[in-house]
Design a protein around this motif. Sequence first.
Motif: not given
Length: 474
Positions: A140-154
Amino acid sequence: MTHVHPTRDDGVVTALSEVVGGPMGDHAAPHRWWTPTRVLLLLTALVFAAGLVQKAPCSLAEGHDQNWTYSHMCYTDLKPLYVPRGLAEHAWPYSDDEQTRARYKVMEYPVGIAYWAWGTAWVTHWLNGSPDVSARYKQPVEDLYGDPEVQDEESIFLLVNAVGFAALALLAVWLLAGVHRARPWDAAAFALSPALLLTGLINWDLLAVALVAGALWAWSRERPVLTGVLIGLGTAAKLYPLFLLGAVLVICLRRRRPGRFVVTALWAVVAWVVANAPAYLSGPEQWHVFWSFNAERKADLGSLWLVLDQAGDLAISAHTVNVWSWALFGAWCLGVFAIGMTAGRRAAGIDRVPRLAQLGYLIVVGFLLVNKVYSPQYVLWLLPLAVLARPRWRDQLVWQACEVFYFCTVWWYLGGYLAPTGGGDAGFYWVGIVVRVLGELYLAAVIVRDLYRPDHDPVALERVETVGAGSLSR
């Protein structure tokens, strides 16, 4: 001296030079390595680095709400759009895949910006070890916001774009310094601009700014084909470079060379079509989102329409704003055309044709004055045109001070800090909008004065000594 030195040309710089010994002397020798262009590039790098520091609190701090971001005036669109526009999955911006479109909104920007964002997302993924985006596709897209890997990518995504924007700013300064070969220091007002420092990292507008600077350079070199290509590519990134064709038309009519306008306009269309083709062919409905999004937009941030709507409680429809804004802009363009065709004729025995930067500023500022939105970074649209149209520090400081004042008020407004305690509209924000408009009109008035009285225009005075085949149209 092979060029005009600002300490001998500009009253503000002359006064400031007294701190270090006064203006450049008649027999002073230039430095062998520190040419004006290299100094300007260094200054641009320092200013852009300061801009990155200014944005750092919002990029590095955690646990703060949106109002904290507004209070520190360090907001940028880059990180907030990384997930909701599908960049975390490196989704093609114009994909018509049903699941992708159900998960993510289409990029609401022209294709040039969408391509850039997609490309920098690829670089971000590569720098982060090329994560498995197919696994994200199943979440789910909502889970990506809390993903540490995605946060690093931001954060990586922001830095990758910042490096790209810095390169664009350096390129723009290099090009602007070369428009008038005897006046490279005119680009210093761009290099040292507080507007560049404060707004350069908000959005992707510097892509169009660099292309506009390239168009100004190409036109100064009598290259209509390259000018058209750069205007077309600029229009593929932001709409406003298209308006430079109006300035080119006036110059070509004044110089009795209509064929050059046809060539420039034709190549602009070709470049725009080629740039838009991949997006349109892969997803025509998604390509159309930019146009429908702007057509449906009501009176929005920073516009005089917002002041009118809120002050009069009018609830102006998007259709009404569209009709009147384009009608007023059309009338403004007719006025600029009349000015361009009548100003400077046979002054001192020379037909001083208006410069592309002068007419370009007048046209683009008219669009921004009647447009239904004025985001803080839109000041960058005017910057390369303004610094060449009126290369005087006093006028640049007056105009940019008004823009900085608006920059402050827009964040205070968004953060709710200007809202009256008793409720109602934030009237002080209207003051910020009006101050910005007055600053832009002030610079426009000075430019018009220069057109009709070339003895006030430092560039026109310099060119009297070096009249050539193309020297009166840059």
